[in-house]
Motif scaffolding. Structure first.
Motif, PDB file in Angstrom:
ATOM      1  N   GLN A 183       0.827  -1.206   0.000  1.00 51.25           N
ATOM      2  CA  GLN A 183       0.000   0.000   0.000  1.00 51.25           C
ATOM      3  C   GLN A 183       0.861   1.256   0.000  1.00 51.25           C
ATOM      4  N   ALA A 184       1.900   1.255   0.836  1.00 51.20           N
ATOM      5  CA  ALA A 184       2.766   2.432   0.940  1.00 51.20           C
ATOM      6  C   ALA A 184       3.447   2.725  -0.395  1.00 51.20           C
ATOM      7  N   GLN A 185       3.901   1.703  -1.080  1.00 49.12           N
ATOM      8  CA  GLN A 185       4.564   1.901  -2.374  1.00 49.12           C
ATOM      9  C   GLN A 185       3.605   2.531  -3.389  1.00 49.12           C
ATOM     10  N   GLY A 191       1.562   9.889  -5.102  1.00 52.76           N
ATOM     11  CA  GLY A 191       1.732  11.210  -4.509  1.00 52.76           C
ATOM     12  C   GLY A 191       0.708  11.554  -3.450  1.00 52.76           C
ATOM     13  N   ASP A 192      -0.011  10.551  -2.951  1.00 50.02           N
ATOM     14  CA  ASP A 192      -1.019  10.790  -1.902  1.00 50.02           C
ATOM     15  C   ASP A 192      -0.307  10.790  -0.546  1.00 50.02           C
ATOM     16  N   LEU A 196      -0.357   8.149   2.645  1.00 51.44           N
ATOM     17  CA  LEU A 196       0.927   7.475   2.827  1.00 51.44           C
ATOM     18  C   LEU A 196       1.396   7.590   4.269  1.00 51.44           C
ATOM     19  N   GLU A 197       1.295   8.765   4.850  1.00 53.52           N
ATOM     20  CA  GLU A 197       1.725   8.943   6.231  1.00 53.52           C
ATOM     21  C   GLU A 197       0.892   8.100   7.190  1.00 53.52           C
ATOM     22  N   GLN A 198      -0.390   7.966   6.888  1.00 58.82           N
ATOM     23  CA  GLN A 198      -1.246   7.143   7.736  1.00 58.82           C
ATOM     24  C   GLN A 198      -0.817   5.674   7.692  1.00 58.82           C
ATOM     25  N   VAL A 199      -0.519   5.193   6.485  1.00 51.18           N
ATOM     26  CA  VAL A 199      -0.067   3.808   6.340  1.00 51.18           C
ATOM     27  C   VAL A 199       1.284   3.616   7.021  1.00 51.18           C
TER      28      VAL A 199
END
Length: 210
Positions: A183-185, A191-192, A196-199
């Motif tokens: 998911q992070a990749q 560019g979200d 990304l920070e939440q994941v």
């Protein structure tokens, strides 16, 4: 009421007349179940020891197909966790695998070209045709299907979330971290940054870093 003692004796006699399964079956199943659970929870050393015990119990039968079944369970747990190492222990025994075992190994490895889905376990047959795995009731089978789809290059963004949620709900740290990493990749590539920070916070929490 006087019939009850007689019935109790009769039931005990009936139970006693049924042959008990050989010790190796119960021992192998117990070790394999524990190995799979420990592997998914990230307890690598314990899982490895239990897999060895399951294989040792099964190899005492001298039946390669029974040992192969142990190795395929190990391969399936790895696929659920997005670990694809070509299952060398299975490969060494593959010449003696049954057609169904060969089909399942190909399914796990994402080699679906020409795959006869009718040879797969029932819950996985539809996955090859439709890619649908959310409806699989058993959480581990659902994650195995997700891993196979990912390896075959057929996993959708929504499916990645389903796989992550499945691992999370079961408390299976190893596959959770793997799927969150995917998911992070994707989020980094899109560019979200907020998502990304939440994941990344979830990854840190599951890793014991928070």
């Amino acid at each position: 009421m006087r019939m009850l003692p007689f019935l109790g004796v009769a039931l005990l006699a009936a139970c006693a007349s049924k042959p008990l399964p050989p010790d190796w079956q119960a021992n192998a199943k117990g070790a394999l179940d524990a190995a799979t659970d420990d592997y998914l929870k990230g307890h690598s050393a314990a899982a490895e020891a239990e897999f060895r015990e399951a294989r040792s119990e099964t190899s005492a039968t001298g039946r390669a197909d029974r040992v192969i079944q142990i190795e395929l369970v190990r391969c399936a747990a790895q696929a659920a966790s997005l670990v694809f190492e070509d299952c060398p222990a299975y490969a060494a025994l593959a010449p003696d695998a049954t057609p169904a075992q060969r089909a399942y190994a190909a399914y796990l490895a994402g080699r679906w070209e020409g795959l006869d889905a009718t040879l797969l376990p029932e819950q996985h047959r539809a996955v090859v045709g439709s890619g649908a795995f959310r409806e699989i009731a058993d959480p581990l089978s659902r994650l195995v299907a997700a891993g196979a789809l990912f390896k075959a290059g057929r996993m959708t963004p929504e499916g990645i979330v389903v796989a992550s949620d499945t691992a999370s709900d079961q408390g299976w740290r190893r596959p959770l971290l793997a799927w969150l990493g995917v998911q992070a990749q994707r989020l980094e590539a899109s560019g979200d940054t907020a998502a990304l920070e939440q994941v990344r916070r979830r990854i840190a929490l599951a890793s014991g870093q928070r």
